[in-house]
Design an enzyme around this catalytic site. Structure first.
Site, PDB file in Angstrom:
ATOM      1  N   ASP A  77     -45.511  -7.403  -3.461  1.00  0.00           N
ATOM      2  CA  ASP A  77     -46.363  -6.447  -4.185  1.00  0.00           C
ATOM      3  C   ASP A  77     -45.610  -5.753  -5.315  1.00  0.00           C
ATOM      4  OD1 ASP A  77     -44.699  -4.804  -2.645  1.00  0.00           O
ATOM      5  OD2 ASP A  77     -46.318  -3.769  -1.602  1.00  0.00           O
ATOM      6  N   GLU A  78     -44.266  -5.843  -5.291  1.00  0.00           N
ATOM      7  CA  GLU A  78     -43.479  -5.106  -6.288  1.00  0.00           C
ATOM      8  C   GLU A  78     -43.691  -5.625  -7.707  1.00  0.00           C
ATOM      9  OE1 GLU A  78     -39.516  -3.986  -5.431  1.00  0.00           O
ATOM     10  OE2 GLU A  78     -39.878  -3.760  -3.292  1.00  0.00           O
TER      11      GLU A  78
HETATM   12  O1  DAU Z   1     -42.756  -4.131  -1.162  1.00  0.00           O
HETATM   13  C1  DAU Z   1     -42.185  -5.324  -0.731  1.00  0.00           C
HETATM   14  C2  DAU Z   1     -40.675  -5.235  -0.845  1.00  0.00           C
HETATM   15  O2  DAU Z   1     -40.232  -4.420   0.242  1.00  0.00           O
HETATM   16  C3  DAU Z   1     -39.988  -6.588  -0.805  1.00  0.00           C
HETATM   17  O3  DAU Z   1     -40.378  -7.342  -1.918  1.00  0.00           O
HETATM   18  C4  DAU Z   1     -38.458  -6.415  -0.808  1.00  0.00           C
HETATM   19  O4  DAU Z   1     -37.831  -7.676  -0.671  1.00  0.00           O
HETATM   20  C5  DAU Z   1     -38.089  -5.545   0.384  1.00  0.00           C
HETATM   21  O5  DAU Z   1     -36.694  -5.306   0.402  1.00  0.00           O
HETATM   22  C6  DAU Z   1     -38.843  -4.219   0.337  1.00  0.00           C
HETATM   23  O6  DAU Z   1     -38.390  -3.417  -0.786  1.00  0.00           O
HETATM   24  P1  DAU Z   1     -38.195  -1.824  -0.678  1.00  0.00           P
HETATM   25  O7  DAU Z   1     -37.277  -1.410  -1.740  1.00  0.00           O
HETATM   26  O8  DAU Z   1     -39.501  -1.146  -0.577  1.00  0.00           O
HETATM   27  O9  DAU Z   1     -37.502  -1.760   0.813  1.00  0.00           O
HETATM   28  P2  DAU Z   1     -36.276  -0.873   1.357  1.00  0.00           P
HETATM   29  O10 DAU Z   1     -36.278  -1.039   2.832  1.00  0.00           O
HETATM   30  O11 DAU Z   1     -35.017  -1.144   0.615  1.00  0.00           O
HETATM   31  O12 DAU Z   1     -36.745   0.606   1.022  1.00  0.00           O
HETATM   32  C7  DAU Z   1     -37.961   1.133   1.502  1.00  0.00           C
HETATM   33  C8  DAU Z   1     -38.116   2.515   0.902  1.00  0.00           C
HETATM   34  O13 DAU Z   1     -37.136   3.390   1.503  1.00  0.00           O
HETATM   35  C9  DAU Z   1     -37.852   2.575  -0.584  1.00  0.00           C
HETATM   36  O14 DAU Z   1     -38.724   3.556  -1.158  1.00  0.00           O
HETATM   37  C10 DAU Z   1     -36.411   3.047  -0.698  1.00  0.00           C
HETATM   38  C11 DAU Z   1     -36.256   3.934   0.526  1.00  0.00           C
HETATM   39  N1  DAU Z   1     -34.929   3.981   1.140  1.00  0.00           N
HETATM   40  C12 DAU Z   1     -34.322   2.802   1.448  1.00  0.00           C
HETATM   41  C13 DAU Z   1     -33.088   2.783   2.061  1.00  0.00           C
HETATM   42  C14 DAU Z   1     -32.391   1.478   2.375  1.00  0.00           C
HETATM   43  C15 DAU Z   1     -34.350   5.192   1.477  1.00  0.00           C
HETATM   44  O15 DAU Z   1     -34.925   6.278   1.231  1.00  0.00           O
HETATM   45  N2  DAU Z   1     -33.134   5.177   2.102  1.00  0.00           N
HETATM   46  C16 DAU Z   1     -32.470   4.026   2.393  1.00  0.00           C
HETATM   47  O16 DAU Z   1     -31.335   4.094   2.927  1.00  0.00           O
END
Ligand code: DAU
Ligand code: NAD
Length: 370
Positions: free
Chosen positions: A139-140
């Site tokens: 969705d990104e």
């Molecule tokens: O939306 C689909 C996407 O979801 C996929 O295309 C990506 O491959 C997948 O990694 C994921 O991306 P996000 O960036 O949304 O996922 P992430 O788990 O890295 O982060 C989720 C949310 O949490 C994002 O708003 C960033 C935040 N976050 C992330 C981490 C790792 C934090 O606040 N603290 C953290 O330590």
């Protein structure tokens, strides 16, 4: 009977898809092609490795000759393409691999499938097989939403904001072009955030679970009010199944959980779930003595606000009406059941995540945002 080539099948979603597929279609044959980068893990496939219908090949999707040989050798009818660099934070500090794998790797797969499936004449007397190239996207690619914007539909204009999402958008366009120009039988799905077993602990949900067990800070980027739409990973596999079996060639389908959460709220929810698990199962305090829940202290005190992710998208939300109406897609897992299963999986599979944590990614992680 189908012969599937699954790229990136040793990663989080790819491995869950392999398990889903082999359970639901035991007569099909499945070949996984995976480079085993930091995110790929053969342990994710341990349960299927002895199955005679399963083959693992370590290799890079950018290696067109290897892909062509696999298509021929295994008479592949269906390619399901998960392989990617997937972590947004890594794409900010080092975009090169994202361009290489997500764009050039997808391009190599398209060239190989076109050559073998379209350009190579079928031998006399052999029936022409039906083929499918299914591209797994995100969705990104649609960019970011405000709190009041309608959710992304398949008609939403692309507006990727990170090197990761830009590389996925480029790959989506190449897949579309190979259908439009050369008639390659493609489908694409754009899915929201997945969670579940085998999720690599650099991503928010597994990172928070494991940090709670180790009494480590729970990093919240910025104000923690960014919104994501969370889907249990097996429901993503189910959505791809429906697209492969009922989807129209050349079409794109959104897959989502209709389940929006602000990051801070999801982290608080995981804190509560782990406290509940420790209260219900006294053995957990012996297994994870460092956890605050083991000494009856509040887990939420670990929450630590840190520097925001550069260019951080505020909100993602998927409108899956087309997939619901045309394919009958409805996620099978509620968030309550899916997150409870996920927490239980991490509690029961310490050996899996300890082995992952021993890898070098931990050094990289500590350099970011803290
Ligand atoms: O939306 C689909 C996407 O979801 C996929 O295309 C990506 O491959 C997948 O990694 C994921 O991306 P996000 O960036 O949304 O996922 P992430 O788990 O890295 O982060 C989720 C949310 O949490 C994002 O708003 C960033 C935040 N976050 C992330 C981490 C790792 C934090 O606040 N603290 C953290 O330590
Ligand atoms: P992941 O990072 O956990 O796994 C990626 C897999 O691809 C790993 O096994 C890795 O070894 C392999 N790989 C990487 N580069 C390769 C290369 N050049 N050749 C062969 N294999 C290579 O990723 P994931 O979270 O399982 O995501 C899978 C797919 O789903 C990606 O295309 C991603 O964009 C998409 N997606 C992910 C999410 C999510 O929430 N994680 C949501 C929507 C879409």
């Amino acid at each position: 009977m189908r012969n599937l080539l699954v790229t990136g099948g040793a990663g989080f979603i790819g491995a869950n898809f392999v398990h889903y597929w082999m359970e639901n279609y035991p007569d099909d044959r499945l070949v996984v092609l995976d480079a085993l980068t930091y995110a790929g893990n053969l342990a994710n496939l341990a349960a299927v490795q002895a199955n005679p219908h399963f083959t693992f090949v370590q290799g890079n999707i950018c290696d067109q000759a290897l892909v062509e040989s696999l298509l021929l050798q295994h008479e592949i009818t269906t390619l399901v393409h998960f392989a990617a660099e997937s972590h947004v934070d890594r794409s900010i500090t080092g975009p090169d691999e994202f361009i290489e794998t997500n764009i050039l790797g997808t391009y190599a797969l398209l060239k190989a499938t076109k050559k073998i499936w379209i350009d190579t004449p079928v031998s006399q007397g052999q029936p022409a097989l039906e083929h499918r190239f299914h591209h797994v996207s995100t969705d990104e690619v649609y960019g970011t939403l405000s709190a009041t914007d309608p959710a992304f539909t398949e008609a939403t204009a692309y507006a990727p904001n990170s090197p990761y999402s830009a590389s996925k958008a480029a790959s989506d366009h190449l897949v579309r072009a190979y259908h439009h120009t050369y008639g390659l039988a493609v489908t694409t799905s754009n899915c929201s955030n997945n969670y579940g077993p085998y999720h690599f602990p650099e991503k928010l949900i597994p990172l928070v679970i494991i940090n709670i067990l180790h009494n480590k800070p729970l990093p919240i980027y910025g104000d923690g009010m960014q919104i994501r739409d969370w889907l249990y990973v097996q429901d993503h596999a189910y959505g791809i199944d429906l697209v492969l079996n009922k989807g129209k060639v050349g079409e794109t389908y959104n897959i989502g959980g209709n389940n929006e959460w602000a990051n801070i709220n999801i982290v608080q929810e995981i804190c509560h779930l782990l406290e509940k698990a420790f209260a219900e199962d006294k053995t957990l305090a012996h297994k994870f003595p460092q956890a605050l829940a083991a000494i009856h202290q509040k887990t939420e005190t670990l929450i630590t606000y840190v520097k925001d992710r550069p260019g951080h998208d505020r909100r993602y939300a998927i409108d899956a009406t087309k997939t619901n109406n045309e394919l009958g897609y409805i996620p099978r897992e509620s968030f309550a059941t899916g997150i409870a299963k996920t927490v239980q999986w991490y509690l029961a599979n310490e050996a899996w995540w300890q082995a992952v944590m021993d890898g070098s990614y931990q050094d990289w992680l500590t350099q970011q945002y803290v």
